[in-house]
Every structure is written in C-alpha cells, then in structure tokens.
Design a protein around this motif. Structure first.
Motif, PDB file in Angstrom:
ATOM      1  N   GLY A 295       0.681  -1.246  -0.032  1.00 64.24           N
ATOM      2  CA  GLY A 295      -0.238  -0.063   0.040  1.00 64.24           C
ATOM      3  C   GLY A 295       0.857   1.452   0.088  1.00 64.24           C
ATOM      4  O   GLY A 295       0.297   2.315   0.231  1.00 64.24           O
ATOM      5  N   GLU A 296       2.271   1.163  -0.038  1.00 64.72           N
ATOM      6  CA  GLU A 296       3.000   2.550  -0.282  1.00 64.72           C
ATOM      7  C   GLU A 296       2.726   3.019  -1.511  1.00 64.72           C
ATOM      8  O   GLU A 296       2.829   2.395  -2.437  1.00 64.72           O
ATOM      9  CB  GLU A 296       4.378   2.015   0.017  1.00 64.72           C
ATOM     10  CG  GLU A 296       4.902   2.991   0.869  1.00 64.72           C
ATOM     11  CD  GLU A 296       6.526   2.543   1.004  1.00 64.72           C
ATOM     12  OE1 GLU A 296       7.339   3.427   1.630  1.00 64.72           O
ATOM     13  OE2 GLU A 296       7.365   1.470   0.849  1.00 64.72           O
TER      14      GLU A 296
ATOM     15  N   LEU B 137     -13.040   3.011 -10.507  1.00 59.62           N
ATOM     16  CA  LEU B 137     -12.473   4.482 -10.970  1.00 59.62           C
ATOM     17  C   LEU B 137     -13.451   5.311 -11.148  1.00 59.62           C
ATOM     18  O   LEU B 137     -13.102   6.469 -11.626  1.00 59.62           O
ATOM     19  CB  LEU B 137     -11.494   4.113 -12.255  1.00 59.62           C
ATOM     20  CG  LEU B 137     -10.252   3.542 -11.671  1.00 59.62           C
ATOM     21  CD1 LEU B 137      -9.617   3.046 -12.945  1.00 59.62           C
ATOM     22  CD2 LEU B 137      -9.014   4.347 -11.272  1.00 59.62           C
ATOM     23  N   HIS B 138     -14.804   5.019 -10.674  1.00 60.46           N
ATOM     24  CA  HIS B 138     -15.843   5.806 -11.128  1.00 60.46           C
ATOM     25  C   HIS B 138     -15.989   6.337 -12.502  1.00 60.46           C
ATOM     26  O   HIS B 138     -16.025   7.622 -12.827  1.00 60.46           O
ATOM     27  CB  HIS B 138     -15.728   7.176 -10.267  1.00 60.46           C
ATOM     28  CG  HIS B 138     -15.785   7.019  -8.617  1.00 60.46           C
ATOM     29  ND1 HIS B 138     -15.638   7.883  -7.831  1.00 60.46           N
ATOM     30  CD2 HIS B 138     -15.807   5.769  -8.162  1.00 60.46           C
ATOM     31  CE1 HIS B 138     -15.581   7.379  -6.561  1.00 60.46           C
ATOM     32  NE2 HIS B 138     -15.597   5.871  -6.608  1.00 60.46           N
TER      33      HIS B 138
ATOM     34  N   ALA C 281      -6.932   1.972 -15.371  1.00 60.81           N
ATOM     35  CA  ALA C 281      -8.326   0.858 -15.334  1.00 60.81           C
ATOM     36  C   ALA C 281      -7.850  -0.368 -15.950  1.00 60.81           C
ATOM     37  O   ALA C 281      -7.943  -1.369 -15.653  1.00 60.81           O
ATOM     38  CB  ALA C 281      -9.349   1.349 -16.091  1.00 60.81           C
ATOM     39  N   ARG C 282      -7.012  -0.161 -17.097  1.00 62.88           N
ATOM     40  CA  ARG C 282      -6.590  -1.373 -17.924  1.00 62.88           C
ATOM     41  C   ARG C 282      -5.653  -2.196 -17.087  1.00 62.88           C
ATOM     42  O   ARG C 282      -5.580  -3.421 -16.904  1.00 62.88           O
ATOM     43  CB  ARG C 282      -5.852  -0.740 -19.135  1.00 62.88           C
ATOM     44  CG  ARG C 282      -5.842  -1.897 -20.067  1.00 62.88           C
ATOM     45  CD  ARG C 282      -5.340  -1.294 -21.406  1.00 62.88           C
ATOM     46  NE  ARG C 282      -4.217  -0.588 -21.543  1.00 62.88           N
ATOM     47  CZ  ARG C 282      -3.682  -0.309 -22.803  1.00 62.88           C
ATOM     48  NH1 ARG C 282      -4.205  -0.557 -23.877  1.00 62.88           N
ATOM     49  NH2 ARG C 282      -2.491   0.728 -22.437  1.00 62.88           N
ATOM     50  N   ALA C 283      -4.622  -1.559 -16.336  1.00 56.83           N
ATOM     51  CA  ALA C 283      -3.820  -2.223 -15.674  1.00 56.83           C
ATOM     52  C   ALA C 283      -4.311  -2.737 -14.146  1.00 56.83           C
ATOM     53  O   ALA C 283      -4.015  -3.773 -13.741  1.00 56.83           O
ATOM     54  CB  ALA C 283      -2.549  -1.145 -14.973  1.00 56.83           C
ATOM     55  N   LEU C 284      -5.366  -2.268 -13.831  1.00 57.06           N
ATOM     56  CA  LEU C 284      -6.156  -2.760 -12.676  1.00 57.06           C
ATOM     57  C   LEU C 284      -6.870  -4.075 -13.226  1.00 57.06           C
ATOM     58  O   LEU C 284      -7.169  -4.926 -11.965  1.00 57.06           O
ATOM     59  CB  LEU C 284      -7.371  -1.786 -12.489  1.00 57.06           C
ATOM     60  CG  LEU C 284      -7.897  -1.747 -10.755  1.00 57.06           C
ATOM     61  CD1 LEU C 284      -6.522  -1.396 -10.009  1.00 57.06           C
ATOM     62  CD2 LEU C 284      -8.798  -0.449 -10.758  1.00 57.06           C
TER      63      LEU C 284
ATOM     64  N   LEU D  20      -4.852   7.618  -4.902  1.00 58.92           N
ATOM     65  CA  LEU D  20      -4.817   7.625  -3.436  1.00 58.92           C
ATOM     66  C   LEU D  20      -6.236   6.996  -2.679  1.00 58.92           C
ATOM     67  O   LEU D  20      -5.939   6.093  -1.778  1.00 58.92           O
ATOM     68  CB  LEU D  20      -4.720   8.814  -2.512  1.00 58.92           C
ATOM     69  CG  LEU D  20      -3.376   9.637  -2.769  1.00 58.92           C
ATOM     70  CD1 LEU D  20      -3.060  11.103  -2.194  1.00 58.92           C
ATOM     71  CD2 LEU D  20      -2.117   8.906  -2.229  1.00 58.92           C
ATOM     72  N   ARG D  21      -7.218   7.075  -3.483  1.00 58.96           N
ATOM     73  CA  ARG D  21      -8.352   6.413  -3.123  1.00 58.96           C
ATOM     74  C   ARG D  21      -8.387   4.939  -3.362  1.00 58.96           C
ATOM     75  O   ARG D  21      -8.752   4.098  -2.614  1.00 58.96           O
ATOM     76  CB  ARG D  21      -9.451   6.879  -3.669  1.00 58.96           C
ATOM     77  CG  ARG D  21     -11.011   6.656  -3.440  1.00 58.96           C
ATOM     78  CD  ARG D  21     -11.834   7.339  -3.840  1.00 58.96           C
ATOM     79  NE  ARG D  21     -12.202   7.495  -5.500  1.00 58.96           N
ATOM     80  CZ  ARG D  21     -12.116   6.645  -6.356  1.00 58.96           C
ATOM     81  NH1 ARG D  21     -12.415   5.352  -5.905  1.00 58.96           N
ATOM     82  NH2 ARG D  21     -12.190   6.785  -7.821  1.00 58.96           N
ATOM     83  N   LEU D  22      -7.712   4.567  -4.433  1.00 56.43           N
ATOM     84  CA  LEU D  22      -7.451   3.340  -5.056  1.00 56.43           C
ATOM     85  C   LEU D  22      -6.602   2.411  -3.782  1.00 56.43           C
ATOM     86  O   LEU D  22      -6.690   1.285  -3.353  1.00 56.43           O
ATOM     87  CB  LEU D  22      -6.889   3.207  -6.269  1.00 56.43           C
ATOM     88  CG  LEU D  22      -7.823   2.955  -7.396  1.00 56.43           C
ATOM     89  CD1 LEU D  22      -6.858   2.578  -8.490  1.00 56.43           C
ATOM     90  CD2 LEU D  22      -8.625   1.688  -7.318  1.00 56.43           C
ATOM     91  N   ARG D  23      -5.635   3.245  -3.521  1.00 53.12           N
ATOM     92  CA  ARG D  23      -4.577   2.733  -2.389  1.00 53.12           C
ATOM     93  C   ARG D  23      -5.401   2.393  -1.281  1.00 53.12           C
ATOM     94  O   ARG D  23      -5.237   1.218  -0.512  1.00 53.12           O
ATOM     95  CB  ARG D  23      -3.433   3.557  -2.195  1.00 53.12           C
ATOM     96  CG  ARG D  23      -2.332   3.199  -1.352  1.00 53.12           C
ATOM     97  CD  ARG D  23      -2.376   3.193   0.258  1.00 53.12           C
ATOM     98  NE  ARG D  23      -2.827   4.794   0.570  1.00 53.12           N
ATOM     99  CZ  ARG D  23      -1.925   5.454   0.741  1.00 53.12           C
ATOM    100  NH1 ARG D  23      -0.600   5.071   0.759  1.00 53.12           N
ATOM    101  NH2 ARG D  23      -2.259   6.862   1.204  1.00 53.12           N
ATOM    102  N   ASP D  24      -6.044   3.241  -0.860  1.00 51.82           N
ATOM    103  CA  ASP D  24      -6.984   3.170   0.475  1.00 51.82           C
ATOM    104  C   ASP D  24      -7.874   2.055   0.353  1.00 51.82           C
ATOM    105  O   ASP D  24      -8.129   1.316   1.379  1.00 51.82           O
ATOM    106  CB  ASP D  24      -7.570   4.357   0.759  1.00 51.82           C
ATOM    107  CG  ASP D  24      -6.392   5.678   1.390  1.00 51.82           C
ATOM    108  OD1 ASP D  24      -5.322   5.308   1.425  1.00 51.82           O
ATOM    109  OD2 ASP D  24      -6.887   6.748   1.385  1.00 51.82           O
ATOM    110  N   SER D  25      -8.701   2.060  -0.768  1.00 47.42           N
ATOM    111  CA  SER D  25      -9.769   0.960  -0.808  1.00 47.42           C
ATOM    112  C   SER D  25      -9.299  -0.353  -1.294  1.00 47.42           C
ATOM    113  O   SER D  25      -9.969  -1.580  -0.662  1.00 47.42           O
ATOM    114  CB  SER D  25     -10.947   1.459  -1.839  1.00 47.42           C
ATOM    115  OG  SER D  25     -10.245   1.667  -3.086  1.00 47.42           O
ATOM    116  N   HIS D  26      -8.218  -0.347  -1.971  1.00 49.85           N
ATOM    117  CA  HIS D  26      -7.772  -1.837  -2.578  1.00 49.85           C
ATOM    118  C   HIS D  26      -6.222  -2.298  -1.751  1.00 49.85           C
ATOM    119  O   HIS D  26      -6.017  -3.184  -1.969  1.00 49.85           O
ATOM    120  CB  HIS D  26      -7.692  -1.953  -3.749  1.00 49.85           C
ATOM    121  CG  HIS D  26      -8.943  -1.791  -4.711  1.00 49.85           C
ATOM    122  ND1 HIS D  26      -9.668  -0.870  -4.285  1.00 49.85           N
ATOM    123  CD2 HIS D  26      -9.310  -2.535  -5.412  1.00 49.85           C
ATOM    124  CE1 HIS D  26     -10.800  -0.963  -5.304  1.00 49.85           C
ATOM    125  NE2 HIS D  26     -10.673  -2.062  -5.893  1.00 49.85           N
TER     126      HIS D  26
END
Ligand SMILES: Nc1ncnc2c1ncn2[C@@H]1O[C@H](COP(=O)(O)OP(=O)(O)OP(=O)(O)O)[C@@H](O)[C@H]1O
Length: 242
Positions: free
Chosen positions: A31-32, A125-126, A149-152, A181-187
């Motif tokens: 998560g860094e 990613l909304h 999104a593609r990488a996700l 940062l939101r993705l880091r926090d949620s995933h």
C-alpha cells in the motif's frame, strides 16, 4: 518482521556498453505510494521494464511477495501481482474504454469473468459512464485513468505508472492523484509512479527515489528529496519546469 511487498537488490541492467541500471536497490511496502524521478535517460522506464520481466538484469534480485521474479516472463509477473502501464502507449484507439479494459482482463481469465472484471475496474475508478466512449472521444484525464483501469484488470498488488499524467493540467493531475490515493486506500494497492511533474510527485508520494545515470542517488520523503543537494544538482536544478 515480514518481507516487504517488493524487494529490489543490486539490480544491474546493461544495454551493450551502457549500464542503464547500476546496482539499484529499494523496497516497496504494501500500500505504499512511491515516486521515481530522475532526468531523461536516468533509467526509470528501464527500471519498470526490468521489474515486470521485459528486461533481464545482468545481476541482482527482484523479490515480489517473497518470490524471485528475475527470469519470470511478463505474464507470470503480472499474474503474481505486479503490472506496469506503458509510457506513451495510450489505450488502443478505435476501441471503447470498456473494450480496452476487457482486452486486458482477457489476458488472464475467460470471457464471462473478464466482463465482470472490466465492469468492476471502471466502477472502482468511477468511470462507468465513460465505458462506451471511443478512446478518441475521451478527455486526457479520462485517458490517464483509463490506463490505470486497464492495468487494474490484472488485479495488481503493485502498480507501476509510467508518466500517465504527462498531458494533464495541474487541476486534472489533482483529480488523478486523488483517484490513485483512493484506490490505495480502498484496495491496498501499492504504487510506484514515474512523473516529470515535480509538484504532482511531491503531492502523491510518501517516499521518493531518485535515479541519475542508472544509479539510485537518493531516497527519502518529499521534503528530504527537495532539499537534498545531490538531487538539486542532478535533477531539480537541471532546468525542469516545476
Ligand atoms: N532497449 C534499449 N536498448 C538500448 N538502450 C536502451 C534501451 N532502453 C533504454 N536504453 C537506454 O538506457 C538509458 C535509460 O533509458 P530509460 O528510458 O530507462 O530512461 P528514463 O529515465 O525512463 O528516461 P525518460 O525520462 O526520457 O523516459 C538511456 O540511455 C537509454 O537510451
């Protein structure tokens, strides 16, 4: 103490007589969010390509989630959870955003599951609304997030972003930074981010690594890096815009 998510030790990459990376060593924790900076030709893209198995280092070790990755093919590294975006390789034109993400998901799962993955990535990613847009009709920030999104779609634990914010205005960069940062926090996804735009890197990163001529010359917090004399000489003083 448990092993870091990624542990890079003494990695050297040569292209003929050129040492593109010279005994580079660093770690990335779960998560860094880490910034990777350095002047043109410093070795940033080479570093990413080597991490994901596109270049084989002459020596050194790349341990990801406790497994040695040197010698693994890119698809195996992606399956293990480390994925990179491609500098200047935008989304496939002539296709919708959804189909771009679907194509990435199809690389590692069957169609029905890949469809679910593509829908989930756009939702994360909304970007559900943008799914039907052709790449040509997307705004620059949508394209930047579309690459994420593609990488996700490969369900990464570590995402390496290579200049996805290059064409953006400062306000648009803020939008992308907030999303990362939101993705880091949620995933719980960790990120290593290459960007030339210093303000964006300073805002986004907990820690910054500085490459110069293939050598890692500094590592520290944004404050430490911006006041490090070697960095100022190598990079910040080298005529970079901001
Ligand atoms: N496939 C290759 N064959 C030979 N030399 C290469 C290859 N890829 C990169 N290099 C060289 O390795 C060095 C590092 O290049 P790299 O693209 O990794 O730098 P960079 O820090 O990503 O630069 P930029 O900020 O311009 O993208 C450069 O001298 C480059 O010319």
């Amino acid at each position: 103490m448990s092993e870091p998510l990624l542990s890079v030790s003494d990695v050297t990459v040569r292209f003929g007589g050129l040492k593109a990376l010279n005994e580079v060593a660093f770690t990335v924790g779960e998560g860094e969010v880490i910034g990777l900076i350095g002047p043109n030709g410093a070795g940033k893209t080479t570093c990413f390509s080597t991490l994901v198995g596109l270049n084989r280092p002459k020596s050194g070790s790349i341990r990801f989630q406790g497994q040695e990755m040197v010698g693994s093919k890119p698809h195996r590294v992606a399956r293990a959870g480390m994925t990179k975006t491609f500098q200047n390789t935008a989304l496939f034109p002539g296709m919708t955003l959804y189909d771009n993400v679907l194509t990435a998901a199809l690389g590692h799962e069957p169609l029905a599951q890949a469809r679910e993955t593509a829908t989930r990535c756009l939702r994360d990613l909304h970007m559900e609304e943008a799914g039907d847009l052709a790449v040509e009709d997307m705004t620059f920030p949508q394209r930047a997030l579309g690459e994420v999104a593609r990488a996700l779609a490969t369900s990464p634990k570590l995402l390496l972003l290579d200049e996805v914010m290059a064409a953006l205005t400062p306000a648009e960069m803020d939008e992308v930074i907030a999303t990362i940062l939101r993705l880091r926090d949620s995933h719980g996804i960790a990120f290593v981010v290459v960007e030339h735009h210093m303000k964006a890197i300073m805002k986004l990163s907990e820690r910054i690594l500085v490459l110069n001529f293939g050598e890692l010359i500094a590592s520290g917090t944004p404050d430490e890096i911006s006041s490090n004399p070697a960095v100022i000489e190598a990079y910040l003083g080298a005529g970079h815009d901001d």
